[in-house]
Design an enzyme around this catalytic site. Sequence first.
Site, PDB file in Angstrom:
ATOM      1  N   SER A 157      11.859 -50.606 -14.368  1.00  0.00           N
ATOM      2  CA  SER A 157      10.412 -50.359 -14.320  1.00  0.00           C
ATOM      3  C   SER A 157       9.851 -50.428 -15.734  1.00  0.00           C
ATOM      4  O   SER A 157      10.325 -49.713 -16.620  1.00  0.00           O
ATOM      5  CB  SER A 157      10.123 -48.966 -13.761  1.00  0.00           C
ATOM      6  OG  SER A 157      10.671 -48.833 -12.478  1.00  0.00           O
ATOM      7  N   GLU A 185       6.963 -47.305 -19.698  1.00  0.00           N
ATOM      8  CA  GLU A 185       8.178 -46.488 -19.670  1.00  0.00           C
ATOM      9  C   GLU A 185       9.157 -47.004 -20.730  1.00  0.00           C
ATOM     10  O   GLU A 185       9.932 -46.257 -21.315  1.00  0.00           O
ATOM     11  CB  GLU A 185       8.818 -46.568 -18.275  1.00  0.00           C
ATOM     12  CG  GLU A 185       9.912 -45.549 -18.079  1.00  0.00           C
ATOM     13  CD  GLU A 185      10.862 -45.896 -16.954  1.00  0.00           C
ATOM     14  OE1 GLU A 185      12.077 -45.863 -17.198  1.00  0.00           O
ATOM     15  OE2 GLU A 185      10.390 -46.192 -15.840  1.00  0.00           O
ATOM     16  N   ARG A 209      10.545 -38.821 -16.201  1.00  0.00           N
ATOM     17  CA  ARG A 209      10.905 -39.847 -17.202  1.00  0.00           C
ATOM     18  C   ARG A 209      10.630 -39.378 -18.637  1.00  0.00           C
ATOM     19  O   ARG A 209      10.208 -40.167 -19.495  1.00  0.00           O
ATOM     20  CB  ARG A 209      10.133 -41.148 -16.968  1.00  0.00           C
ATOM     21  CG  ARG A 209      10.516 -41.891 -15.722  1.00  0.00           C
ATOM     22  CD  ARG A 209      11.980 -42.348 -15.752  1.00  0.00           C
ATOM     23  NE  ARG A 209      12.247 -43.288 -14.680  1.00  0.00           N
ATOM     24  CZ  ARG A 209      12.555 -42.935 -13.433  1.00  0.00           C
ATOM     25  NH1 ARG A 209      12.658 -41.660 -13.103  1.00  0.00           N
ATOM     26  NH2 ARG A 209      12.801 -43.852 -12.532  1.00  0.00           N
TER      27      ARG A 209
HETATM   28  N1  EPU Z   1       5.238 -51.095  -4.120  1.00  0.00           N
HETATM   29  C1  EPU Z   1       4.360 -52.126  -3.904  1.00  0.00           C
HETATM   30  N2  EPU Z   1       4.493 -53.278  -4.620  1.00  0.00           N
HETATM   31  C2  EPU Z   1       5.476 -53.437  -5.535  1.00  0.00           C
HETATM   32  C3  EPU Z   1       6.372 -52.391  -5.776  1.00  0.00           C
HETATM   33  C4  EPU Z   1       6.242 -51.213  -5.063  1.00  0.00           C
HETATM   34  O1  EPU Z   1       3.466 -52.016  -3.080  1.00  0.00           O
HETATM   35  O2  EPU Z   1       5.533 -54.529  -6.138  1.00  0.00           O
HETATM   36  C5  EPU Z   1       5.108 -49.863  -3.312  1.00  0.00           C
HETATM   37  C6  EPU Z   1       5.821 -50.012  -1.971  1.00  0.00           C
HETATM   38  O3  EPU Z   1       5.079 -49.331  -0.996  1.00  0.00           O
HETATM   39  C7  EPU Z   1       7.128 -49.283  -2.188  1.00  0.00           C
HETATM   40  C8  EPU Z   1       6.693 -48.169  -3.126  1.00  0.00           C
HETATM   41  O4  EPU Z   1       5.696 -48.738  -3.956  1.00  0.00           O
HETATM   42  O5  EPU Z   1       7.674 -48.787  -1.005  1.00  0.00           O
HETATM   43  C9  EPU Z   1       7.805 -47.607  -3.971  1.00  0.00           C
HETATM   44  O6  EPU Z   1       8.511 -48.659  -4.610  1.00  0.00           O
HETATM   45  P1  EPU Z   1      10.002 -48.419  -5.140  1.00  0.00           P
HETATM   46  O7  EPU Z   1      10.796 -47.736  -4.111  1.00  0.00           O
HETATM   47  O8  EPU Z   1      10.527 -49.699  -5.669  1.00  0.00           O
HETATM   48  O9  EPU Z   1       9.823 -47.339  -6.267  1.00  0.00           O
HETATM   49  P2  EPU Z   1       8.903 -47.291  -7.568  1.00  0.00           P
HETATM   50  O10 EPU Z   1       8.068 -46.071  -7.485  1.00  0.00           O
HETATM   51  O11 EPU Z   1       8.200 -48.587  -7.803  1.00  0.00           O
HETATM   52  C10 EPU Z   1      10.596 -45.785  -8.877  1.00  0.00           C
HETATM   53  C11 EPU Z   1      11.325 -45.792 -10.178  1.00  0.00           C
HETATM   54  C12 EPU Z   1      12.516 -46.729 -10.138  1.00  0.00           C
HETATM   55  C13 EPU Z   1      13.446 -46.311  -9.004  1.00  0.00           C
HETATM   56  C14 EPU Z   1      12.644 -46.327  -7.694  1.00  0.00           C
HETATM   57  C15 EPU Z   1      13.451 -45.832  -6.499  1.00  0.00           C
HETATM   58  C16 EPU Z   1       9.633 -45.302 -11.843  1.00  0.00           C
HETATM   59  C17 EPU Z   1       8.794 -45.821 -12.965  1.00  0.00           C
HETATM   60  N3  EPU Z   1      10.404 -46.186 -11.250  1.00  0.00           N
HETATM   61  O12 EPU Z   1      10.016 -47.080  -8.711  1.00  0.00           O
HETATM   62  O13 EPU Z   1      13.220 -46.580 -11.349  1.00  0.00           O
HETATM   63  O14 EPU Z   1      14.557 -47.168  -8.899  1.00  0.00           O
HETATM   64  O15 EPU Z   1      11.486 -45.449  -7.824  1.00  0.00           O
HETATM   65  O16 EPU Z   1      13.599 -44.456  -6.555  1.00  0.00           O
HETATM   66  O17 EPU Z   1       9.570 -44.114 -11.544  1.00  0.00           O
HETATM   67  C18 EPU Z   1      13.327 -47.465 -13.566  1.00  0.00           C
HETATM   68  O18 EPU Z   1      12.883 -46.383 -13.955  1.00  0.00           O
HETATM   69  O19 EPU Z   1      13.624 -48.399 -14.372  1.00  0.00           O
HETATM   70  C19 EPU Z   1      13.491 -47.688 -12.140  1.00  0.00           C
HETATM   71  C20 EPU Z   1      13.872 -48.867 -11.633  1.00  0.00           C
END
Ligand code: EPU
Length: 337
Positions: free
Chosen positions: A237, A333, A163
Amino acid sequence: MQVIENFPLKNLNTFGVAANAAWYVDIRDEDDLQLLFAQDRWKDYPRLVLGGGSNMLFTADFSGLVVHVKIQGIRYEVKGDDVLVTAGGGIVWNDLVNYCVDHGFAGIENLSLIPGSVGAAPVQNIGAYGVEFQDIFHSCRAFEIASGRIRVFDKEDCGFSYRDSVFKSALKGLYIITEVSFKLSKIFKPELTYGAISDELQKRGISNPGIKDLSTVVSNIRVSKLPDPATIGNAGSFFKNPVIPEAQFLKLKSDFHEIVHFPADAGHIKISAGWLIEHCGWKGKVVGNTGTWKNQALVLVNHGNASGKEIYQFSESIIESVHAKFGILLEREVNII
Ligand code: EPU
């Protein structure tokens, strides 16, 4: 090209917060940029480059010039199995994804439905579902404000990391990205490492997915997890997933066995910020006009008439409680204006 005074930005940021720009201008091509910055008045004026407005939070009116990049146009060149796609910085990101998917150009499909514009994508090296923007980036053209010259950046020049890029750090504010070129392929190699994708494909009985299947599945996962900015203001995010030293992680894990984490650079671990926020009790919480999303605690939302200040204050409370409980300082972010 016309510079307009006192321009409302509420419809130009996906949080949907009210703010005005002292001055505002639409840019349709590189000539517009030449003309604009040929006027000495704007050269050193405070400015903000706006694409889709999907990664910023206005906490006050902007007292400078908002430069809204609306450069259009998509073209491509095919060489054997390789395809070089070039798109104007003002194109809506998902329109480019759909164009590539419809033409059978593979590599971009996991980045379906990310809000924002093509020109903003390199700035924060957008990423989702196992693919990062840098994986498909070839080069970009950018207008240097000080000299009025166009510079072509290749991948190395951009200094991409999670990012992040030079456009957010060393070269912040110095260039305006006008066009981006992507290295795609006619050969489709699906990226399926992100668990939810294979689960969703299995649910639909698809064992041999095509580009379009993958794009549809990714879009559906996003829709089920993330709020649509057209109905509920948000900027995806709000925080980055923190990357911490392995020793700190091991200590945390002994207290919180189920902490969600991902591999990172050698000696480091990436922690799920959504998990940390959820485990401080914030998931789905509504505080005044703001809150976190019920299906994804990492996304802060505007429930109606939130001001940017209110959302910012709310994000401060989250940072404080995550720090108090886990000793981790979350980094935003989203750009705060
Ligand atoms: N999780 C929780 N609680 C929550 C959210 C997530 O426990 O409220 C845990 C769950 O275990 C889940 C894991 O975190 O399986 C991963 O969650 P998610 O797949 O939603 O991914 P993220 O790491 O929270 C990142 C990116 C997103 C992108 C997703 C999917 C960042 C800051 N965010 O989110 O990007 O869509 O992976 O690849 O790296 C963005 O940058 O605006 C964005 C939406």
